[in-house]
Design an enzyme around this catalytic site. Sequence first.
Site, PDB file in Angstrom:
ATOM      1  N   ARG A   2       0.922  -1.125   0.097  1.00 36.78           N
ATOM      2  CA  ARG A   2       0.084   0.089  -0.066  1.00 36.78           C
ATOM      3  C   ARG A   2       0.842   1.283  -0.005  1.00 36.78           C
ATOM      4  O   ARG A   2       0.579   2.380  -0.357  1.00 36.78           O
ATOM      5  CB  ARG A   2      -0.793  -0.063   1.224  1.00 36.78           C
ATOM      6  CG  ARG A   2      -2.178  -0.942   1.064  1.00 36.78           C
ATOM      7  CD  ARG A   2      -2.748  -0.952   2.167  1.00 36.78           C
ATOM      8  NE  ARG A   2      -2.263  -1.445   3.372  1.00 36.78           N
ATOM      9  CZ  ARG A   2      -2.696  -2.244   4.197  1.00 36.78           C
ATOM     10  NH1 ARG A   2      -4.122  -2.693   4.026  1.00 36.78           N
ATOM     11  NH2 ARG A   2      -1.969  -2.882   5.264  1.00 36.78           N
TER      12      ARG A   2
ATOM     13  N   LYS B  88       3.535 -19.179   7.759  1.00 36.15           N
ATOM     14  CA  LYS B  88       2.936 -19.035   9.270  1.00 36.15           C
ATOM     15  C   LYS B  88       2.598 -17.866   9.710  1.00 36.15           C
ATOM     16  O   LYS B  88       3.102 -17.009   9.358  1.00 36.15           O
ATOM     17  CB  LYS B  88       3.615 -20.062   9.988  1.00 36.15           C
ATOM     18  CG  LYS B  88       4.741 -19.722  10.541  1.00 36.15           C
ATOM     19  CD  LYS B  88       5.532 -20.380  11.642  1.00 36.15           C
ATOM     20  CE  LYS B  88       4.977 -19.939  12.960  1.00 36.15           C
ATOM     21  NZ  LYS B  88       6.002 -18.781  13.488  1.00 36.15           N
TER      22      LYS B  88
ATOM     23  N   HIS C 294       9.811 -22.562   7.871  1.00 35.11           N
ATOM     24  CA  HIS C 294      11.201 -22.275   7.322  1.00 35.11           C
ATOM     25  C   HIS C 294      12.201 -23.289   7.837  1.00 35.11           C
ATOM     26  O   HIS C 294      13.214 -23.406   7.427  1.00 35.11           O
ATOM     27  CB  HIS C 294      11.740 -20.843   7.697  1.00 35.11           C
ATOM     28  CG  HIS C 294      11.942 -20.555   9.091  1.00 35.11           C
ATOM     29  ND1 HIS C 294      11.154 -20.100  10.176  1.00 35.11           N
ATOM     30  CD2 HIS C 294      13.077 -20.381   9.669  1.00 35.11           C
ATOM     31  CE1 HIS C 294      11.726 -19.825  11.312  1.00 35.11           C
ATOM     32  NE2 HIS C 294      12.730 -20.102  11.012  1.00 35.11           N
TER      33      HIS C 294
ATOM     34  N   LYS D  82      16.016 -25.523   6.391  1.00 37.85           N
ATOM     35  CA  LYS D  82      17.202 -25.636   7.329  1.00 37.85           C
ATOM     36  C   LYS D  82      17.923 -26.619   6.722  1.00 37.85           C
ATOM     37  O   LYS D  82      17.477 -27.972   6.596  1.00 37.85           O
ATOM     38  CB  LYS D  82      16.912 -25.822   8.639  1.00 37.85           C
ATOM     39  CG  LYS D  82      16.363 -24.157   9.179  1.00 37.85           C
ATOM     40  CD  LYS D  82      16.643 -24.275  10.803  1.00 37.85           C
ATOM     41  CE  LYS D  82      15.881 -22.962  11.395  1.00 37.85           C
ATOM     42  NZ  LYS D  82      16.543 -21.712  11.378  1.00 37.85           N
TER      43      LYS D  82
ATOM     44  N   GLU E 270      15.493 -20.139  22.863  1.00 39.21           N
ATOM     45  CA  GLU E 270      15.809 -18.994  22.080  1.00 39.21           C
ATOM     46  C   GLU E 270      16.359 -18.120  23.175  1.00 39.21           C
ATOM     47  O   GLU E 270      15.727 -18.049  24.346  1.00 39.21           O
ATOM     48  CB  GLU E 270      14.611 -18.277  21.327  1.00 39.21           C
ATOM     49  CG  GLU E 270      14.195 -19.153  19.999  1.00 39.21           C
ATOM     50  CD  GLU E 270      12.994 -18.300  19.389  1.00 39.21           C
ATOM     51  OE1 GLU E 270      13.479 -17.520  18.379  1.00 39.21           O
ATOM     52  OE2 GLU E 270      12.010 -18.463  19.874  1.00 39.21           O
TER      53      GLU E 270
ATOM     54  N   ASP F 282       3.236 -20.260  18.285  1.00 41.41           N
ATOM     55  CA  ASP F 282       4.382 -19.795  17.389  1.00 41.41           C
ATOM     56  C   ASP F 282       5.313 -20.838  16.992  1.00 41.41           C
ATOM     57  O   ASP F 282       5.846 -20.571  15.963  1.00 41.41           O
ATOM     58  CB  ASP F 282       5.082 -18.604  18.088  1.00 41.41           C
ATOM     59  CG  ASP F 282       6.013 -17.934  17.628  1.00 41.41           C
ATOM     60  OD1 ASP F 282       5.904 -17.561  16.342  1.00 41.41           O
ATOM     61  OD2 ASP F 282       7.007 -17.354  18.015  1.00 41.41           O
TER      62      ASP F 282
ATOM     63  N   HIS G 293       6.940 -25.467  13.856  1.00 39.31           N
ATOM     64  CA  HIS G 293       8.475 -26.086  13.667  1.00 39.31           C
ATOM     65  C   HIS G 293       8.596 -27.289  14.482  1.00 39.31           C
ATOM     66  O   HIS G 293       9.283 -28.469  13.959  1.00 39.31           O
ATOM     67  CB  HIS G 293       9.207 -24.994  14.413  1.00 39.31           C
ATOM     68  CG  HIS G 293       8.954 -23.456  13.463  1.00 39.31           C
ATOM     69  ND1 HIS G 293       8.650 -23.537  12.330  1.00 39.31           N
ATOM     70  CD2 HIS G 293       9.059 -22.205  14.111  1.00 39.31           C
ATOM     71  CE1 HIS G 293       8.838 -22.156  12.025  1.00 39.31           C
ATOM     72  NE2 HIS G 293       8.895 -21.338  13.240  1.00 39.31           N
TER      73      HIS G 293
ATOM     74  N   LYS H 118      11.445 -18.607  25.149  1.00 35.26           N
ATOM     75  CA  LYS H 118      12.080 -17.085  24.829  1.00 35.26           C
ATOM     76  C   LYS H 118      12.756 -16.892  26.258  1.00 35.26           C
ATOM     77  O   LYS H 118      12.533 -17.175  26.978  1.00 35.26           O
ATOM     78  CB  LYS H 118      10.985 -16.188  24.252  1.00 35.26           C
ATOM     79  CG  LYS H 118      10.620 -16.343  22.870  1.00 35.26           C
ATOM     80  CD  LYS H 118      10.059 -15.307  22.221  1.00 35.26           C
ATOM     81  CE  LYS H 118       9.403 -15.648  20.813  1.00 35.26           C
ATOM     82  NZ  LYS H 118      10.489 -15.958  19.745  1.00 35.26           N
TER      83      LYS H 118
HETATM   84  C1  BG6 Z   1       9.627 -17.820  13.833  1.00 35.29           C
HETATM   85  C2  BG6 Z   1       8.762 -17.369  14.995  1.00 35.29           C
HETATM   86  O1  BG6 Z   1       8.558 -18.770  13.366  1.00 35.29           O
HETATM   87  O2  BG6 Z   1      10.666 -18.863  13.925  1.00 35.29           O
HETATM   88  C3  BG6 Z   1      10.038 -16.619  15.925  1.00 35.29           C
HETATM   89  O3  BG6 Z   1       7.581 -16.706  14.754  1.00 35.29           O
HETATM   90  C4  BG6 Z   1      11.194 -17.249  16.232  1.00 35.29           C
HETATM   91  O4  BG6 Z   1       9.213 -16.372  17.176  1.00 35.29           O
HETATM   92  C5  BG6 Z   1      11.560 -17.947  14.977  1.00 35.29           C
HETATM   93  O5  BG6 Z   1      12.081 -16.366  16.657  1.00 35.29           O
HETATM   94  C6  BG6 Z   1      12.756 -18.716  15.142  1.00 35.29           C
HETATM   95  O6  BG6 Z   1      13.476 -18.951  13.978  1.00 35.29           O
HETATM   96  P1  BG6 Z   1      14.887 -19.502  13.804  1.00 35.29           P
HETATM   97  O7  BG6 Z   1      15.211 -19.907  12.434  1.00 35.29           O
HETATM   98  O8  BG6 Z   1      15.804 -18.335  14.513  1.00 35.29           O
HETATM   99  O9  BG6 Z   1      14.810 -20.538  14.891  1.00 35.29           O
END
Ligand code: BG6
Length: 479
Positions: free
Chosen positions: A49, A151, A181, A185, A219, A238, A243, A339
Site C-alpha cells: 500500500r 505461518k 522455514h 534448514k 531462544e 508460534d 516447527h 524465549k
Molecule cells: C519464527 C517465530 O517462526 O521462528 C519466531 O515466529 C522465532 O518467534 C523464529 O523467533 C525462530 O526461527 P529460527 O530460524 O531463528 O530458529
Amino acid sequence: MALERPDPHVIVIFGASGDLTRRKAIPALYNLYAENLLPRHFAVVGYSRTDMSTSEFRAAMGQAVARYSRSGISQRHWRPFSETLNYFSGTYTEPEDWERFKKFLDQIDSEHGTQGRRLYYCATPPSAFPQIANLLGKAELTDNSRIVIEKPFGYDLESGQELNSSLHEVFEEDQIFRIDHYLGKETVQNILVFRFSNGMFEPIWNRHYIDSVQIDVAESVGVEGRGSFYEGAGAIRDIVQNHTLQLLATLTMEPPARFYAESIRNEKVKLLRSVVPIEPDCCVKGQYTSGVVNGRSVPGYREESGVEKGSKTETYAAMKLGIENWRWAGVPIFVRTGKRLPKRATTITVVFQDAPHMLFENSGLQKPEPNHLTIRVQPDEGITLTFGAKVPGPDMEVAAVDMRFDYDESFMAEPAEAYERLILDAMSGDATLFTRADEIEQAWEIVEPILPQSDVEFYQAGTWGPEAADELVEPRGWL
Ligand code: BG6
C-alpha cells in the site's frame, strides 16, 4: 528437489514494504541471483500500500541486502539484480487496483520475457492471505502461478480449516506452498538423509531401542518488538504447532516409498495422525520475568511493548507427547521451547535404552549417562553420538564421550539460508519442504487441548524455564 534453474518467472512480493521482505525475501533472492540459481528470465515486483517509486524501492532493498544478506553485497551482482526489481502500489481491497496490476504484470512479462509465469509470495499479515487469494482469482491471475504463504496458518483448528478452504476456492493444493522455514534448514533436511541413506540407524529407530526423545527449541531473544502479534500467539502457536511438530514428523515418520513430495508428506501426515492430542496436565507453560541474558539486563514479558500488564500468554512451553503406532508406542517425546533462555539452541536428542545388564554398576561406580544421539539443528550445526568409554586408570570407571560431526569442518561451508532453498523450490514446483493442508490441520488437532489460556509459571529471563517442567522428564532429566 531443485537441480536445474527454474523456468522464467515474475516473483510478486505482497507486503513489499514490510519486515519479512527486507530481512528475508529480498536478501534470499539476491543470494540466489549471485549464485546463478534464479531463472534466466525473471523479474521481481514488490506490491504494497505504501506510496513509493521503483527507484525508492530499489534503494531501500539495497540497504536491506547490505544489512541482512548472509554473503554481504557486491556491486557486481547488486547492480544487475536491482534492475529486475519493480514496485507497484495498491490496496488489498479494491478490484480496480488489481485491474491496473494485471496490466502492469503483462507489461513486465513483455519486458522481461517471463511468459506469464508467476510466484506470488505473501509477506503480509496473515489476515490478508484470503483477500489476496480472492483478488487474484477475480482478476484471473491464477493460471500458471503458485502462491507462497507464511505461518501462522490460522489460530486454531477451525481458523486453519477456514484458511485452507479460502485458498482452495482459488488455487489447487499443488499451487499452494506453505512455508515452515525450519524445513528449509540444511540440518532438518539432513534428518531425512541421516535416517534413510544409512543402514545402521533404521534397525534401532523404534520402541525396542529408544527410551525417549527430547526436542528443544531454545531462544535467547525475547519478542523482538512483536509484542502485539505474540500476545495472540504464544509459544505453542508460534513454535510447537509448526516447527516442532515438523521436526518430530521428520524424525519419526516411516520411510517414504520415494523421495517425492507427496510420498514424504503422506508419511508425515500419517505420523501426525498417530500423535495423541496433548493433555493439559502434560504441558507446563511459562512466562519470562526480567533478568539477564548474555550479560545484558532485559525486561520481563509483561513489560514489553504491545503486551498486556496481566498477560497470560506463554513464552515457554514444555510438554510430553505420545505416538500411538507400532514403532513408537510407549516412547515419550518431550518438547521444550522458550524465549529468553540462556542461549539459542535447537536440538533433537534421541535417548537410547540402557544396556540390559549393567556390568559396571556392581563395582560401585557411577551409572554412565544413557547413550544418546544429538542432532544439533542450530547453531553449531552437526550431530553428536554420546556413549560410555573407560576412563584410563586402574578402575573400571565409565565416562560419557562424544563422536562429533560438524558441518563446517566436514564440508567447509556454512549452510545457506532456509529461505533461499524454499523460494527456489517453490519456483520449481517442488513441494517436498512445504506443509500440506492436511498436515496443518492435523497439527492443530494435536495442540488444540492446550491452546486455551491457563496459568503460567514464571521464570527469570536467562534461566532454563520453570522448574515444573523438570518434573515432566523425571527420572531422566533434560539432556
Ligand atoms: C519464527 C517465530 O517462526 O521462528 C519466531 O515466529 C522465532 O518467534 C523464529 O523467533 C525462530 O526461527 P529460527 O530460524 O531463528 O530458529
